[in-house]
Write a protein that holds these residues in place. Sequence first.
Motif, PDB file in Angstrom:
ATOM      1  N   VAL A  98      -0.138   0.582   1.203  1.00 20.98           N
ATOM      2  CA  VAL A  98      -0.619  -1.382   1.279  1.00 20.98           C
ATOM      3  C   VAL A  98      -1.299  -0.963  -0.110  1.00 20.98           C
ATOM      4  O   VAL A  98      -1.390  -1.667  -0.808  1.00 20.98           O
ATOM      5  CB  VAL A  98      -2.110  -0.889   1.953  1.00 20.98           C
ATOM      6  CG1 VAL A  98      -3.182  -2.079   1.484  1.00 20.98           C
ATOM      7  CG2 VAL A  98      -1.320  -1.123   3.403  1.00 20.98           C
ATOM      8  N   LYS A  99      -1.168   0.666  -0.135  1.00 23.52           N
ATOM      9  CA  LYS A  99      -1.840   0.520  -1.769  1.00 23.52           C
ATOM     10  C   LYS A  99      -0.415  -0.325  -2.937  1.00 23.52           C
ATOM     11  O   LYS A  99      -1.085  -0.830  -3.925  1.00 23.52           O
ATOM     12  CB  LYS A  99      -1.971   1.968  -2.600  1.00 23.52           C
ATOM     13  CG  LYS A  99      -2.493   2.544  -3.291  1.00 23.52           C
ATOM     14  CD  LYS A  99      -3.187   3.659  -3.124  1.00 23.52           C
ATOM     15  CE  LYS A  99      -2.556   4.996  -2.799  1.00 23.52           C
ATOM     16  NZ  LYS A  99      -2.866   6.252  -2.862  1.00 23.52           N
ATOM     17  N   VAL A 100       0.985   0.328  -2.866  1.00 16.91           N
ATOM     18  CA  VAL A 100       1.637  -0.093  -3.802  1.00 16.91           C
ATOM     19  C   VAL A 100       2.421  -1.632  -3.323  1.00 16.91           C
ATOM     20  O   VAL A 100       3.191  -2.005  -4.279  1.00 16.91           O
ATOM     21  CB  VAL A 100       2.735   0.620  -3.558  1.00 16.91           C
ATOM     22  CG1 VAL A 100       2.277   2.283  -3.747  1.00 16.91           C
ATOM     23  CG2 VAL A 100       3.381   1.160  -2.321  1.00 16.91           C
ATOM     24  N   CYS A 101       2.161  -2.172  -2.255  1.00 18.75           N
ATOM     25  CA  CYS A 101       3.333  -3.489  -2.271  1.00 18.75           C
ATOM     26  C   CYS A 101       2.316  -4.463  -3.598  1.00 18.75           C
ATOM     27  O   CYS A 101       1.302  -5.065  -3.446  1.00 18.75           O
ATOM     28  CB  CYS A 101       1.983  -3.581  -1.220  1.00 18.75           C
ATOM     29  SG  CYS A 101       3.153  -5.988  -1.013  1.00 18.75           S
ATOM     30  N   PRO A 102       3.243  -4.626  -4.147  1.00 24.19           N
ATOM     31  CA  PRO A 102       2.434  -5.215  -5.455  1.00 24.19           C
ATOM     32  C   PRO A 102       2.318  -6.956  -5.095  1.00 24.19           C
ATOM     33  O   PRO A 102       1.702  -8.118  -6.308  1.00 24.19           O
ATOM     34  CB  PRO A 102       4.801  -5.765  -6.113  1.00 24.19           C
ATOM     35  CG  PRO A 102       5.307  -5.882  -5.135  1.00 24.19           C
ATOM     36  CD  PRO A 102       4.955  -4.798  -4.074  1.00 24.19           C
ATOM     37  N   VAL A 103       2.372  -7.569  -4.138  1.00 25.65           N
ATOM     38  CA  VAL A 103       2.076  -8.606  -3.226  1.00 25.65           C
ATOM     39  C   VAL A 103       1.352  -9.523  -2.177  1.00 25.65           C
ATOM     40  O   VAL A 103       0.936 -10.072  -1.771  1.00 25.65           O
ATOM     41  CB  VAL A 103       3.473  -9.933  -3.185  1.00 25.65           C
ATOM     42  CG1 VAL A 103       4.213 -10.056  -4.208  1.00 25.65           C
ATOM     43  CG2 VAL A 103       3.861  -8.799  -1.999  1.00 25.65           C
ATOM     44  N   LYS A 104       0.549  -8.022  -2.115  1.00 30.18           N
ATOM     45  CA  LYS A 104      -0.343  -7.703  -0.678  1.00 30.18           C
ATOM     46  C   LYS A 104       0.368  -8.560  -0.117  1.00 30.18           C
ATOM     47  O   LYS A 104      -0.510  -9.603   1.061  1.00 30.18           O
ATOM     48  CB  LYS A 104      -1.561  -8.522  -1.210  1.00 30.18           C
ATOM     49  CG  LYS A 104      -2.149  -8.099  -2.515  1.00 30.18           C
ATOM     50  CD  LYS A 104      -3.667  -8.581  -2.933  1.00 30.18           C
ATOM     51  CE  LYS A 104      -4.851  -8.410  -4.146  1.00 30.18           C
ATOM     52  NZ  LYS A 104      -5.187  -8.743  -4.266  1.00 30.18           N
ATOM     53  N   ALA A 139       9.799   3.335   0.129  1.00 30.81           N
ATOM     54  CA  ALA A 139       9.321   4.629  -0.878  1.00 30.81           C
ATOM     55  C   ALA A 139       8.342   5.002  -0.840  1.00 30.81           C
ATOM     56  O   ALA A 139       7.683   6.446  -0.881  1.00 30.81           O
ATOM     57  CB  ALA A 139       9.219   3.856  -2.594  1.00 30.81           C
ATOM     58  N   ALA A 140       7.142   4.557  -0.849  1.00 30.24           N
ATOM     59  CA  ALA A 140       5.567   4.920  -0.467  1.00 30.24           C
ATOM     60  C   ALA A 140       4.959   5.589   0.693  1.00 30.24           C
ATOM     61  O   ALA A 140       4.555   6.379   0.598  1.00 30.24           O
ATOM     62  CB  ALA A 140       4.597   3.757  -1.226  1.00 30.24           C
ATOM     63  N   CYS A 150       9.325  -1.242  -1.969  1.00 30.98           N
ATOM     64  CA  CYS A 150       8.741   0.164  -3.261  1.00 30.98           C
ATOM     65  C   CYS A 150       7.257   0.784  -1.282  1.00 30.98           C
ATOM     66  O   CYS A 150       7.291   1.640  -1.665  1.00 30.98           O
ATOM     67  CB  CYS A 150       7.284  -0.989  -3.474  1.00 30.98           C
ATOM     68  SG  CYS A 150       6.239  -0.018  -4.814  1.00 30.98           S
TER      69      CYS A 150
END
Lengths: 414, 191, 309
Positions: free
Chosen positions: C173-179, C204-205, C201
């Motif tokens: 949830v932290k890394v998703c660029p588009v929520k 990967a996280a 992403c």
Amino acid sequence: MGFVRFLKGCARLVTQGGKAYWAWIAALSVAIGIGTAGYARQFSVGLIATNMRDQITWAFYIGNFTFLVGVAAAAVLLVIPAYVYHWKPIKEVVVLGELLAISAITMCLLFVLVDMGRPDRFLHIVPGLGSPNWPRSLLSWDALVLNVYLAVNLVVAVHVLYSLFMRREYSRKIFVPLVLFSIPLAVGIHTVTAFLYNGMAARPYWNASILAPRFIASAFCSGPAVLLILFQVLRKATGLDIKDEAIWKVAELMAYAMFFNLFLLGAELFKEYYSHTEHLLYTRYYWQGIGGHRALVPFAWASLACSLVAFLLFLIPRTRTNWVTLNLGCILIWAGVYIEKGMGLVVPGMTPDTLGEIYEYTPTSTEWMVATGVFGVGFLVFTVLVKIAVPIMSGAFHVEARPAEGAAAQTLTR
Amino acid sequence: MRSRAPTSLLALVAALLAAPASGAGPVAKGEPAPAAPASARAEKAGGAPAEELVQAEKPPFTEGIFPCTQCHQGPGDAKRRELAFHDDVQSAFDHDSEHRWCLDCHMNANRDVLHLANGDAVPFTESYRLCGQCHGDKYRDWRVGVHGKRVGMWNGQKTYYLCVNCHNPHSPRFKPLKPEPRPMRPEEMKR
Amino acid sequence: MTPPNGRLTVLNGEEEAGTGHSRRAFLQMALGGAAVAALGACGAEDLLRRHLHELSPEDVQALLARLEKKYSARYGKKVTVAATPALPGVEFAYGLDLSRCIGCRRCVYACVRENNPSRRNPQIQWIRVLEMDKEHGVDLQHANPYYEADLVPRPGHFYMPVQCQQCRNPPCVKVCPVKATWKEPDGIVVIDSEWCIGCRCCMAACPYGARKFNWAEPDLPAAEMNPVTHYLGNRPRPRGVVEKCTFCIQRSRVGRYPACVEICPVGARKFGNLLDPQSEIRRVMETKRVFVFKEDLATEPHFYYFYAT
């Protein structure tokens, strides 16, 4: 109006050239054609046309992206001596560095686009239209800073070139702050990219504080290599006056950056091999292989060899000032860092995967084709920009030139 | 842990007996659950809402074998011996077979029920009480759903399983199963 | 099963469903409405769609109706797409009894039948069962998900199934660029597959390898398609997006156990509301030796491994 003449002149510049120029354009067009064919296949069946799978979700495309962000950031290596230390020999060629940055960022954005599962949804990351995840997502920060860096370089380059074309002084009020801003911005784009990897606790190979400094060091030691070669080409092909010292100074700075890069590599290797925890597995996969899985090992050692040799060639003044060894060094340094920061960073970070599985990844033909196409586009952009910029910088292409006179002056001997 | 275990057990028994028919199958979807007796509701500690009535699966009788009194009328020979009928069960019997045989669980006087160590009769639908005598920790875990399987609603009606629905009482150890196919390897997925 | 008032009230952390009524959202809605109407004719209204949390309840209902129509046509059966919100006072948790799992993989295939993933090229399975040696313990270097055997459990081995841990501190949830992925109030981490851009992403996280990608157009035979779906769960995903276990959101939010819990032949899987002191999972937490996977990463999962014996 001046701007219309400028555009018309640019068009003329780009469409006129000697045999070598057109051969180069033809080669790039072939590359782009190959890329288009590759991407068409990938677009039709999906990313399954690559060899990426759930176990290795980022590979060739993102590896190239990472390397090219470094190249884009490295343009700033010219800016620092030029504008912070006011070193004239480099000041004259800073704009070429910015053009390289523009081309590199273009390639970065293209590599991201071809890597996305849903490129049709790229608007989702745009503020206002989409929902970028600020401030938590490093990827949304990366999208922002890369585009800002692109914009800054475009504004500066276009402004400088257009001003030269119009035979007037560029506005220091616009130019100097933006150029100085581009220094932390360049460090910023590469640090954000490093943080993207760095912040992932799931990937111990990347989750190391050393990653961000290493990225900067390897960017600075490899990016300008293209420029060094370009400077020599331009000196011979056009009347552009680029002093030897400018070239040698850049090479010297690259040597120091490479030293730092190698030092950081040594620090990483010490930590992994001496502490000898389970996290050693990723480093070991890269340098020694695990069991029968050794796909990256030859590349790891080749990359190190290239980097070491290039370092020495740039460090020793005699080899630095010898054009043969200098250019050899440029090629070696690009090769070394390309491997180390591309596949050499991304793939070992995911091998073994989070559940201990080893899936050996090598790019498919589709991935090679698409990457070729992207590099083709990037180099084409760079060629076109340089083809326009050089006559402006040498004074041959300017607003007062008569069409005939201009044409004669604009035709390059090559 | 719960010191009121016996009382809640009675509540469970009462609830079961209040079910439409002994040996009824799992509640069909949409059918309302039978109302829990007042004692079961009052049982719950601290005013927490009463647990939905749970329904058990039937004891897994062989077709036609029950009621046992079809053949066994009155007490029979209590001496341990080899059997002619039920020899299939006896030959597979390995539930502490060194120390026990059939009539240590099956009531000699009335073969339609089982019996506890003290001789109390236990219907087949409550065979867990018998298992629980020796396997107390499993029994306590089973009563609260930690041991064994439950299906249905996590916040409502559940179907639980008798011990014997999963463990053959005569040979209780789980038999190994054939696993489902392995997943495809990443390199096996191509277009 | 749509709630009576038909509103999708998926909440995002502290956001209330009503935040949409800001001036900005109103303008977007007003402009978007016109564009949506215009594009609706050519079926391209999804291009200008906003993030789920910015849609009005009417837009959400329209979206669900469109999806139901699309899936029903594609799979030749009546497909429902629910948007059941989280039940109040519920925090789901899952218990997995490592002393019981025999590695039979019935959970894997029950999940596949329930949740409509792609069957081949790519084959997507949300649950991965790792065979480990008793000699090495929980040691991923010696874990094998590709074990084949006539019978399980194999002597000297134990089995550890892994699926999305529904972390309280989810790195994805932290890394998703588009929520496109977020944590719901009942603890389930969900993905909006209409919004995901496929950057991977999150994959990967994720430390648990829980997220899977649709590398190609999913291969989902119509006969095997489960038509009872949830928007954030098991509705068929398009290609190029990420998916993962959602604790069977289409079942758990209406009170049912997830498919994997119900199929397990040895009762190794426990599920329920952590906030209910009478729930099985609460009792597990209170009485058994419980641990979480990769605890050092402080993801604080809702998924707990334990040993009942």
